[in-house]
Enzyme design. Structure first.
Site, PDB file in Angstrom:
ATOM      1  N   ALA A  65       0.866  -1.173   0.000  1.00  0.00           N
ATOM      2  CA  ALA A  65       0.000   0.000   0.000  1.00  0.00           C
ATOM      3  C   ALA A  65       0.904   1.225   0.000  1.00  0.00           C
ATOM      4  CB  ALA A  65      -0.889  -0.014   1.242  1.00  0.00           C
ATOM      5  N   GLY A 108       0.566  -4.967   0.879  1.00  0.00           N
ATOM      6  CA  GLY A 108      -0.607  -4.994   0.006  1.00  0.00           C
ATOM      7  C   GLY A 108      -0.308  -5.598  -1.360  1.00  0.00           C
ATOM      8  N   GLU A 111      -0.674  -9.193  -0.825  1.00  0.00           N
ATOM      9  CA  GLU A 111      -2.108  -9.441  -0.622  1.00  0.00           C
ATOM     10  C   GLU A 111      -2.882  -9.380  -1.938  1.00  0.00           C
ATOM     11  OE1 GLU A 111      -2.099  -6.384   2.440  1.00  0.00           O
ATOM     12  OE2 GLU A 111      -3.009  -7.839   3.817  1.00  0.00           O
ATOM     13  N   GLU A 131       4.385  -5.207   7.127  1.00  0.00           N
ATOM     14  CA  GLU A 131       3.617  -4.168   7.816  1.00  0.00           C
ATOM     15  C   GLU A 131       4.030  -3.987   9.274  1.00  0.00           C
ATOM     16  OE1 GLU A 131       2.316  -6.535   5.825  1.00  0.00           O
ATOM     17  OE2 GLU A 131       0.715  -5.683   4.608  1.00  0.00           O
TER      18      GLU A 131
HETATM   19  C1  HXC Z   1       5.117   4.426  -0.998  1.00  0.00           C
HETATM   20  C2  HXC Z   1       7.053   3.454  -1.732  1.00  0.00           C
HETATM   21  C3  HXC Z   1       6.650   2.207  -1.197  1.00  0.00           C
HETATM   22  C4  HXC Z   1       5.383   2.139  -0.547  1.00  0.00           C
HETATM   23  C5  HXC Z   1       8.586   1.954  -2.118  1.00  0.00           C
HETATM   24  N1  HXC Z   1       8.250   3.250  -2.286  1.00  0.00           N
HETATM   25  N2  HXC Z   1       7.621   1.304  -1.458  1.00  0.00           N
HETATM   26  N3  HXC Z   1       6.285   4.545  -1.620  1.00  0.00           N
HETATM   27  N4  HXC Z   1       4.663   3.261  -0.479  1.00  0.00           N
HETATM   28  N5  HXC Z   1       4.914   0.991  -0.052  1.00  0.00           N
HETATM   29  C6  HXC Z   1       9.043   4.287  -2.949  1.00  0.00           C
HETATM   30  C7  HXC Z   1      10.228   4.703  -2.113  1.00  0.00           C
HETATM   31  O1  HXC Z   1       9.809   5.632  -1.135  1.00  0.00           O
HETATM   32  C8  HXC Z   1      11.121   5.298  -3.148  1.00  0.00           C
HETATM   33  O2  HXC Z   1      10.649   6.612  -3.456  1.00  0.00           O
HETATM   34  C9  HXC Z   1      10.872   4.426  -4.370  1.00  0.00           C
HETATM   35  O3  HXC Z   1       9.629   3.764  -4.135  1.00  0.00           O
HETATM   36  C10 HXC Z   1      11.955   3.373  -4.539  1.00  0.00           C
HETATM   37  O4  HXC Z   1      12.086   2.669  -3.319  1.00  0.00           O
HETATM   38  P1  HXC Z   1      13.477   2.428  -2.573  1.00  0.00           P
HETATM   39  O5  HXC Z   1      13.147   2.170  -1.153  1.00  0.00           O
HETATM   40  O6  HXC Z   1      14.427   3.522  -2.886  1.00  0.00           O
HETATM   41  O7  HXC Z   1      13.970   1.106  -3.314  1.00  0.00           O
HETATM   42  P2  HXC Z   1      14.916  -0.045  -2.713  1.00  0.00           P
HETATM   43  O8  HXC Z   1      16.019   0.549  -1.908  1.00  0.00           O
HETATM   44  O9  HXC Z   1      15.241  -0.918  -3.864  1.00  0.00           O
HETATM   45  O10 HXC Z   1      13.992  -0.851  -1.690  1.00  0.00           O
HETATM   46  C11 HXC Z   1      12.892  -1.568  -2.127  1.00  0.00           C
HETATM   47  C12 HXC Z   1      11.969  -1.949  -0.931  1.00  0.00           C
HETATM   48  C13 HXC Z   1      11.612  -0.695  -0.145  1.00  0.00           C
HETATM   49  C14 HXC Z   1      12.685  -2.974  -0.045  1.00  0.00           C
HETATM   50  C15 HXC Z   1      10.733  -2.620  -1.541  1.00  0.00           C
HETATM   51  O11 HXC Z   1      11.112   0.299  -1.052  1.00  0.00           O
HETATM   52  C16 HXC Z   1      10.575  -0.906   0.908  1.00  0.00           C
HETATM   53  O12 HXC Z   1      10.829  -1.453   1.961  1.00  0.00           O
HETATM   54  N6  HXC Z   1       9.332  -0.432   0.657  1.00  0.00           N
HETATM   55  C17 HXC Z   1       8.249  -0.496   1.604  1.00  0.00           C
HETATM   56  C18 HXC Z   1       7.718  -1.904   1.669  1.00  0.00           C
HETATM   57  C19 HXC Z   1       6.587  -1.969   2.680  1.00  0.00           C
HETATM   58  O13 HXC Z   1       6.735  -1.691   3.851  1.00  0.00           O
HETATM   59  N7  HXC Z   1       5.421  -2.368   2.191  1.00  0.00           N
HETATM   60  C20 HXC Z   1       4.251  -2.537   3.020  1.00  0.00           C
HETATM   61  C21 HXC Z   1       3.494  -1.277   2.980  1.00  0.00           C
HETATM   62  S1  HXC Z   1       2.216  -1.318   4.151  1.00  0.00           S
HETATM   63  P3  HXC Z   1      11.675   7.856  -3.588  1.00  0.00           P
HETATM   64  O14 HXC Z   1      10.738   8.994  -3.854  1.00  0.00           O
HETATM   65  O15 HXC Z   1      12.411   7.917  -2.318  1.00  0.00           O
HETATM   66  O16 HXC Z   1      12.539   7.462  -4.757  1.00  0.00           O
HETATM   67  C22 HXC Z   1       1.001  -2.153   3.424  1.00  0.00           C
HETATM   68  C23 HXC Z   1      -0.194  -2.198   4.271  1.00  0.00           C
HETATM   69  C24 HXC Z   1      -1.196  -3.096   3.704  1.00  0.00           C
HETATM   70  O17 HXC Z   1       1.077  -2.622   2.346  1.00  0.00           O
HETATM   71  C25 HXC Z   1      -2.383  -2.993   4.495  1.00  0.00           C
HETATM   72  C26 HXC Z   1      -3.545  -2.963   3.682  1.00  0.00           C
HETATM   73  C27 HXC Z   1      -3.320  -2.949   2.226  1.00  0.00           C
END
Ligand code: HXC
Length: 257
Positions: A65, A108, A111, A131
């Site tokens: 998400a 997400g 999911e 999460e």
């Molecule tokens: C918003 C995101 C994002 C996310 C990545 N980005 N994931 N933006 N929401 N979930 C953005 C980063 O901020 C970054 O933007 C760009 O994408 C590239 O990501 P990087 O982190 O620079 O890439 P990398 O170093 O290769 O790392 C990849 C990654 C990491 C390991 C996937 O991005 C990460 O940990 N992302 C979050 C994963 C996460 O926690 N997902 C769960 C979300 S909560 P900029 O502008 O800085 O370039 C969820 C809740 C679900 O899903 C509940 C109901 C649906």
């Protein structure tokens, strides 16, 4: 219609949706989910479409998400808008949907893939429910669907630690149906989807419905449901055609009736 967060194509009878927010690793914001749902509405209604593939990029199916969109949400806001529930419409579709996953399928994203009917994975795929590291838990079915896919121990470990599972592990434990080389992923998914789209459409949809019943009911009731639908299939021209074609050693020509 034109979309900003997805690319929509058709390949024969296959509808192909490519998630396309490359700068955010396909993070799923409300616009993207709205666009996916709108396209799936159209595909479900379109008799020319027999199967759908949802894919992302080489680097990410979807990294979850959109954290920036949800970080300031309050409890009453999320309750009033029924945050996330719209996503579940992907799981309510009647035509089959294949998730073709390369790279990250996190939160997400994982999911969403699990809402599809099955997951084909590239050897680069990584699945996780991170999460917990954000101070929340999965909210789009992760605690429920992942547990049904991989069992309690792995689901619990993944949800409590955020550990990612690679493609080989995901195949071993049954999260994905198969692993293919990343370069072949979309082509392979479209090929499988085309095979499904060439079957009798009502039969495909009834089969999907029957497999999905197994998640909602007891074994005896599920088998009863299966038997009722199986018997009903003998009222369809496509059953006569399919079996006649076998007997006559030719390819069937299903007419979806
Ligand atoms: C918003 C995101 C994002 C996310 C990545 N980005 N994931 N933006 N929401 N979930 C953005 C980063 O901020 C970054 O933007 C760009 O994408 C590239 O990501 P990087 O982190 O620079 O890439 P990398 O170093 O290769 O790392 C990849 C990654 C990491 C390991 C996937 O991005 C990460 O940990 N992302 C979050 C994963 C996460 O926690 N997902 C769960 C979300 S909560 P900029 O502008 O800085 O370039 C969820 C809740 C679900 O899903 C509940 C109901 C649906």
């Amino acid at each position: 219609a034109s979309y900003e967060t997805i690319i929509v194509e058709t390949r024969g009878k296959v509808g192909l949706i490519t998630l396309n927010r490359p700068k955010a690793l396909n993070a799923l914001n409300s616009q993207l989910v709205g666009e996916v749902n709108a396209v799936l509405d159209g595909f479900d209604k379109d008799p020319a479409i027999g199967c759908v593939v949802i894919t992302g990029s080489e680097k990410a199916f979807a990294a979850g998400a959109d954290i920036l969109e949800m970080k300031d949400k309050t409890y009453p806001e999320s309750y009033l808008e029924d945050f996330i529930t719209a996503w579940d419409r992907v799981a309510q579709r009647r035509k089959p949907i294949i998730a073709a996953v390369a790279g990250f399928a996190l939160g997400g994203g994982c999911e969403l893939a699990m809402m599809c009917d099955f997951i084909l994975a590239a050897d680069t795929a990584k699945f996780g429910q991170p999460e917990i590291k954000l101070g929340v838990m999965p909210g789009a079915g992760g605690t429920q669907r992942l547990t049904r896919f991989v069992g309690k121990s792995k689901a619990m470990e993944m949800c409590l630690t955020g550990r990612m599972m690679d493609a080989a592990e995901a195949e071993r434990v049954g999260l994905v149906s198969r692993v293919v080389p990343a370069a072949d992923l979309v082509e392979e998914a479209v090929k499988v989807a085309s095979q499904i789209a060439d079957m009798s459409m009502p039969t495909v949809m009834m089969t999907k419905e029957s497999v999905n019943r197994s998640y909602e009911t007891t074994l005896a009731e599920g088998i009863r449901f299966e038997r009722r639908v199986f018997h009903a299939m003998f009222a369809m021209a496509d059953q006569k055609e399919g079996m006649a074609a076998f007997a006559e050693k030719r390819k069937p020509g299903f007419k979806n009736r």
